[in-house]
Design a protein around this motif. Structure first.
Motif, PDB file in Angstrom:
ATOM      1  N   ALA A 293      11.328  17.076 -12.075  1.00  0.00           N
ATOM      2  CA  ALA A 293      12.006  17.951 -10.931  1.00  0.00           C
ATOM      3  C   ALA A 293      13.583  17.815 -11.331  1.00  0.00           C
ATOM      4  CB  ALA A 293      12.172  17.453  -9.620  1.00  0.00           C
ATOM      5  N   ASP A 294      14.109  16.759 -12.092  1.00  0.00           N
ATOM      6  CA  ASP A 294      15.489  16.878 -12.251  1.00  0.00           C
ATOM      7  C   ASP A 294      15.737  17.357 -13.771  1.00  0.00           C
ATOM      8  OD1 ASP A 294      15.020  14.528 -13.845  1.00  0.00           O
ATOM      9  OD2 ASP A 294      15.975  13.341 -12.456  1.00  0.00           O
ATOM     10  N   MET A 295      14.742  17.432 -14.567  1.00  0.00           N
ATOM     11  CA  MET A 295      14.869  17.809 -15.983  1.00  0.00           C
ATOM     12  C   MET A 295      15.253  16.991 -16.946  1.00  0.00           C
ATOM     13  SD  MET A 295      15.559  22.181 -15.448  1.00  0.00           S
ATOM     14  CE  MET A 295      17.382  21.652 -14.993  1.00  0.00           C
ATOM     15  N   ARG A 296      15.476  15.788 -16.463  1.00  0.00           N
ATOM     16  CA  ARG A 296      16.202  14.941 -17.224  1.00  0.00           C
ATOM     17  C   ARG A 296      15.346  14.000 -17.976  1.00  0.00           C
ATOM     18  NH1 ARG A 296      21.610  14.454 -16.613  1.00  0.00           N
ATOM     19  NH2 ARG A 296      22.567  15.458 -14.731  1.00  0.00           N
ATOM     20  N   ARG A 297      13.948  13.751 -17.429  1.00  0.00           N
ATOM     21  CA  ARG A 297      13.099  12.975 -18.454  1.00  0.00           C
ATOM     22  C   ARG A 297      12.122  13.865 -18.731  1.00  0.00           C
ATOM     23  NH1 ARG A 297      11.666   8.741 -13.816  1.00  0.00           N
ATOM     24  NH2 ARG A 297      11.739  10.726 -12.526  1.00  0.00           N
ATOM     25  N   THR A 298      11.968  14.225 -19.983  1.00  0.00           N
ATOM     26  CA  THR A 298      10.874  14.922 -20.632  1.00  0.00           C
ATOM     27  C   THR A 298      10.070  14.268 -21.475  1.00  0.00           C
ATOM     28  OG1 THR A 298      12.474  15.595 -22.486  1.00  0.00           O
ATOM     29  CG2 THR A 298      12.665  16.802 -20.458  1.00  0.00           C
ATOM     30  N   ILE A 299       9.194  15.022 -21.883  1.00  0.00           N
ATOM     31  CA  ILE A 299       8.087  14.821 -22.944  1.00  0.00           C
ATOM     32  C   ILE A 299       7.792  16.091 -23.944  1.00  0.00           C
ATOM     33  CG2 ILE A 299       5.539  14.088 -23.200  1.00  0.00           C
ATOM     34  CD1 ILE A 299       5.652  12.732 -20.327  1.00  0.00           C
ATOM     35  N   THR A 300       8.045  15.703 -25.090  1.00  0.00           N
ATOM     36  CA  THR A 300       7.714  16.662 -26.092  1.00  0.00           C
ATOM     37  C   THR A 300       6.710  16.485 -26.889  1.00  0.00           C
ATOM     38  OG1 THR A 300      10.181  17.027 -25.991  1.00  0.00           O
ATOM     39  CG2 THR A 300       8.973  18.047 -28.141  1.00  0.00           C
ATOM     40  N   LEU A 301       5.607  17.125 -27.220  1.00  0.00           N
ATOM     41  CA  LEU A 301       4.675  16.945 -28.115  1.00  0.00           C
ATOM     42  C   LEU A 301       4.553  18.054 -29.171  1.00  0.00           C
ATOM     43  CD1 LEU A 301       1.823  15.978 -25.359  1.00  0.00           C
ATOM     44  CD2 LEU A 301       3.241  14.578 -26.979  1.00  0.00           C
ATOM     45  N   GLY A 302       4.299  17.656 -30.281  1.00  0.00           N
ATOM     46  CA  GLY A 302       4.545  18.808 -31.439  1.00  0.00           C
ATOM     47  C   GLY A 302       3.034  19.041 -31.903  1.00  0.00           C
ATOM     48  N   ASN A 303       3.048  20.180 -32.872  1.00  0.00           N
ATOM     49  CA  ASN A 303       1.698  20.283 -33.653  1.00  0.00           C
ATOM     50  C   ASN A 303       0.538  20.491 -32.649  1.00  0.00           C
ATOM     51  OD1 ASN A 303       0.817  20.948 -36.131  1.00  0.00           O
ATOM     52  ND2 ASN A 303      -0.013  18.916 -36.258  1.00  0.00           N
ATOM     53  N   VAL A 304       0.587  21.095 -31.498  1.00  0.00           N
ATOM     54  CA  VAL A 304      -0.496  21.407 -30.665  1.00  0.00           C
ATOM     55  C   VAL A 304      -1.231  22.745 -31.107  1.00  0.00           C
ATOM     56  CG1 VAL A 304      -1.203  21.896 -28.254  1.00  0.00           C
ATOM     57  CG2 VAL A 304       0.675  20.332 -28.608  1.00  0.00           C
ATOM     58  N   THR A 305      -2.381  22.624 -31.545  1.00  0.00           N
ATOM     59  CA  THR A 305      -3.172  23.743 -31.980  1.00  0.00           C
ATOM     60  C   THR A 305      -4.345  24.115 -31.038  1.00  0.00           C
ATOM     61  OG1 THR A 305      -4.415  22.447 -33.660  1.00  0.00           O
ATOM     62  CG2 THR A 305      -2.508  23.456 -34.344  1.00  0.00           C
ATOM     63  N   PHE A 306      -4.762  25.219 -31.009  1.00  0.00           N
ATOM     64  CA  PHE A 306      -5.748  25.705 -30.101  1.00  0.00           C
ATOM     65  C   PHE A 306      -7.304  26.093 -30.981  1.00  0.00           C
ATOM     66  CE2 PHE A 306      -2.220  26.484 -27.668  1.00  0.00           C
ATOM     67  CZ  PHE A 306      -2.320  25.903 -26.353  1.00  0.00           C
ATOM     68  N   PRO A 307      -8.213  26.023 -30.399  1.00  0.00           N
ATOM     69  CA  PRO A 307      -9.266  26.554 -31.162  1.00  0.00           C
ATOM     70  C   PRO A 307      -9.635  27.727 -31.587  1.00  0.00           C
ATOM     71  CG  PRO A 307     -10.078  25.267 -28.952  1.00  0.00           C
ATOM     72  CD  PRO A 307      -8.505  25.570 -29.128  1.00  0.00           C
TER      73      PRO A 307
END
Length: 307
Positions: A293-307
Motif C-alpha cells: 500500500a505504501d509502495m516502498r516495499r516491493t518485490i521484483t522478479l525478472g525473466n518471467v515467461t508464459f507457455p
C-alpha cells in the motif's frame, strides 16, 4: 514443458476469490498518454505532481525556452539520465530512487516573462510513470484542446468498456462455469509452466520467492508466486502489480490476489497476478513488480515467461 493447470490455481479459479483480494488500477498498454500543465503568473500556484519510475523515461516539453544550467533537481544522484534541451527535459530515474519518494524539480525560463520558473513534484512509483508532460506558459492553441478532448473521449470509451467487462464478470457464475461463460478458456483450457529456476529476483525485496508458476488461457495470463517472510517487522500484502516486457510493453493487470499477509511467524503466502493477453501468447520475458500500500516495499522478479 507444458502441464495441466496446478491444483493451487485451479482452486482459485473454482473458488472465484479469497482473502486479500486487490484490484490493480487499470492501465492501458497501448498508446502514449500526454499530461498537459498550464502555468499561471500567480506565485501561489501549487506545484503539479508528476509520476516517475526507475528505468522509465519522463519527458517534459515546454512552449518557451528554458535554461539548461538552471535545472534544479532534488536528489539528482537518483537519476540515470537528466538531459536538458532548449525546450525539453528528459528524466530517467535509476534504481536508487525509492517508491513514494517526492523530489522537487524547478525549471527557469530564459525570456524573463512571468512566470519566471516552473516547479514540479516528482513522485516515485515502482512501475508507473508519466511518459510525456507538456507545459504551457502562453495561451494554448485550439488544436491542443481538440486533442485533449479526443483523448478524453478515448479514455471515456475505455472506461465504458471496462465497466461493461466488470458487470459481465460480476453477473457470471463462479468457478469453472464462470470461466466458460466469459469465454476466458475458449476451448483451449489452461496451459501451465514452472518457471522457478529461470526467474531472477532483484536484491532487497520485501520477501523471497519459493516458486513461480506461469499460466495462459485464450484471453488471460497469470503468474503465481509463493513468497516466504523476508524479515521485515511490518506485515506485507501486495496491492498492485505490473508485467512489463523487454521492449517496455506492459500487460494490463486485472487483479492481484494474495492468500494472506506475510508476517513474522506466518506461513509462506501465494500471490496471483492476472493480466489480459491478446489471442497470441505474449512473447519473450517479462518483469513482474509487486508493491504494497505504501509502495516502498516491493518485490521484483525478472525473466518471467508464459507457455
Amino acid at each position: 514443458m507444458h502441464h495441466s493447470v496446478s491444483a493451487g490455481l485451479l482452486f482459485l479459479l473454482l473458488a472465484g476469490g479469497g482473502p486479500a483480494l486487490a484490484q490493480s488500477p487499470s492501465s492501458s498498454s497501448v498508446g502514449l498518454s500526454v499530461r498537459r500543465i498550464e502555468l499561471v503568473s500567480d506565485d501561489a500556484q501549487p506545484s503539479a505532481e508528476v509520476a516517475v519510475s526507475p528505468g522509465l523515461s519522463t519527458v517534459f516539453i515546454f512552449d518557451s525556452e528554458v535554461s539548461r544550467e538552471g535545472v534544479a533537481l532534488e536528489g539528482r544522484e537518483r537519476f540515470a539520465v537528466v538531459d536538458a534541451g532548449l525546450t525539453t527535459l528528459r528524466l530517467v530515474p535509476s534504481e536508487k530512487i525509492s517508491a513514494g519518494e517526492r523530489l522537487k524539480l524547478t525549471m527557469r525560463f530564459l525570456d524573463g516573462a512571468a512566470p519566471a520558473s516552473a516547479t514540479f513534484v516528482l513522485v516515485a512509483h515502482p512501475a508507473r510513470s508519466e511518459a510525456l508532460v507538456e507545459v504551457y506558459r502562453r495561451r494554448r492553441g485550439v488544436e491542443t484542446y481538440q486533442e485533449e478532448v479526443r483523448q478524453a473521449r478515448i479514455e471515456a470509451e475505455q472506461c465504458r468498456e471496462e465497466n461493461e467487462r466488470l458487470r459481465a464478470e460480476r453477473s457470471a457464475p463462479d468457478g469453472l462455469t464462470g470461466l466458460i461463460s466469459t469465454a476466458v478458456l475458449s476451448g483451449r483450457g489452461v496451459e501451465y509452466r514452472d518457471v522457478t529456476e529461470g526467474v531472477s529476483q532483484a536484491p532487497g525485496g520485501a520477501a523471497g520467492k519459493i516458486f513461480v508458476y506461469a499460466y495462459r488461457t485464450a484471453r488471460r495470463v497469470a503468474v503465481e508466486v509463493a513468497l516466504k517472510y523476508g524479515g521485515d517487522a511490518q506485515p506485507w500484502t501486495a496491492v498492485g502489480a505490473s508485467l512489463r516486457g523487454k521492449a517496455n510493453e506492459e500487460l494490463k493487470v486485472l487483479r492481484v490476489w494474495q492468500s494472506g499477509p506475510l508476517a513474522p511467524g506466518a506461513d509462506a503466502q501465494r500471490v496471483v497476478v492476472e493480466a489480459e493477453a491478446s489471442s497470441e501468447s505474449p512473447q519473450g520475458s517479462f518483469t513482474l513488480k509487486l508493491w504494497d500500500a505504501d509502495m516502498r516495499r516491493t518485490i521484483t522478479l525478472g525473466n518471467v515467461t508464459f507457455p
